[in-house]
Design an enzyme around this catalytic site. Structure first.
Site, PDB file in Angstrom:
ATOM      1  N   ASP A  22     -12.410  -2.725   3.929  1.00  0.00           N
ATOM      2  CA  ASP A  22     -11.162  -2.139   3.445  1.00  0.00           C
ATOM      3  C   ASP A  22     -11.161  -2.302   1.925  1.00  0.00           C
ATOM      4  OD1 ASP A  22      -8.310  -1.380   3.339  1.00  0.00           O
ATOM      5  OD2 ASP A  22      -7.994  -3.515   2.964  1.00  0.00           O
ATOM      6  N   ASP A  24      -7.880  -1.925  -0.618  1.00  0.00           N
ATOM      7  CA  ASP A  24      -6.690  -2.598  -1.145  1.00  0.00           C
ATOM      8  C   ASP A  24      -6.415  -3.895  -0.395  1.00  0.00           C
ATOM      9  OD1 ASP A  24      -5.877  -0.480  -3.048  1.00  0.00           O
ATOM     10  OD2 ASP A  24      -5.630   0.691  -1.225  1.00  0.00           O
ATOM     11  N   ASP A 170      -7.899  -6.935   5.428  1.00  0.00           N
ATOM     12  CA  ASP A 170      -6.793  -7.897   5.378  1.00  0.00           C
ATOM     13  C   ASP A 170      -5.639  -7.526   6.301  1.00  0.00           C
ATOM     14  OD1 ASP A 170      -6.104  -5.652   3.738  1.00  0.00           O
ATOM     15  OD2 ASP A 170      -4.537  -6.871   2.802  1.00  0.00           O
TER      16      ASP A 170
END
Length: 234
Positions: A22, A24, A170
């Site tokens: 991922d 961001d 995250d």
């Protein structure tokens, strides 16, 4: 730190040929106030109502926007784009990201990227930090996470089975579910411990691993996986 699963105690190492990240909050330090962005898009009352219905588990803003009328969609996307543009001015690389990518490169392990951000943000990330992820899929690729389609597309492009790939992110809702649905290994980056305890999570949300920093991923991979280079592939 390994989450509960196949990797506890003396388990046989599994083969790994690629890692998908991922962006961001994983490769870059979180800079967007998502709650403020969602309020700006939805309005306070709708935001509070959806949060209440979801029991505080978060809002899939992109899917919600798809339910709006065309003119409302356009306005919503303009608000999101404005938040993202301001975020780009403060873009920072996540601690440990450069070292981890250098390690993967040294072992000839493929690395890809999937984000719900726009292609311009991905291009700027590549340019600013000199790190290239291939493929790098932004939200212009449909359907986006948590649908497994982008992750399966990367596996297909690499000609690698999903069971030999790891998804690192995250977000339980976006990254872990995407990886679970695609059949890859999953690693949750949880810097603050907000997802503790993992034992309370359902199977579709429980990652194979959890780390508090990308610095930990290097040793995790070496401990639990046989890292397979393209020349060693069958």
């Amino acid at each position: 730190m390994a989450a509960s699963g196949f990797c506890d105690g003396g388990s046989k190492k599994r083969r790994l040929r690629g890692v998908v990240f991922d962006m961001d909050g994983t490769l870059t330090v979180p800079v967007i106030d998502f709650a403020a962005m969602y309020r700006a898009v939805l309005g306070e009352d709708v935001y509070a109502s959806i949060k209440s219905k979801n029991h505080g588990s978060g809002i899939d803003i992109l899917h919600h926007i798809e339910t709006l009328e065309p003119d409302e969609q356009k306005k919503a996307h303009e608000i999101i784009a404005d938040f993202e543009r301001r975020g780009l001015d403060r873009l920072q690389i996540m601690p440990g990201a450069e070292g981890l990518c250098g390690f993967l490169d040294s072992r000839q392990i493929r690395r890809g990227l999937i984000t719900r951000n726009v292609k311009h943000s991905v291009d700027l990330f590549h340019l600013r930090f000199g790190m290239k992820f291939t493929p790098a899929l932004s939200r212009e690729f449909r359907p986006y996470k948590p649908d497994p389609a982008p992750l399966l597309h990367i596996c297909s492009t690499w000609e690698v089975h999903p069971s030999e790939v790891m998804m690192i992110g995250d977000s339980l809702r976006d990254d872990v579910i995407c990886g679970k649905r695609a059949g890859t290994f999953t690693c949750l980056l949880d810097e603050t411990g907000r997802y503790e305890p993992l034992d309370s999570l359902t199977a579709d949300l429980k990652p194979d691993f959890k780390v508090s920093s990308l610095v930990e991923v290097h040793s995790l991979l070496e401990t639990h996986f046989e890292l397979v280079t393209p020349s060693e592939s069958e």
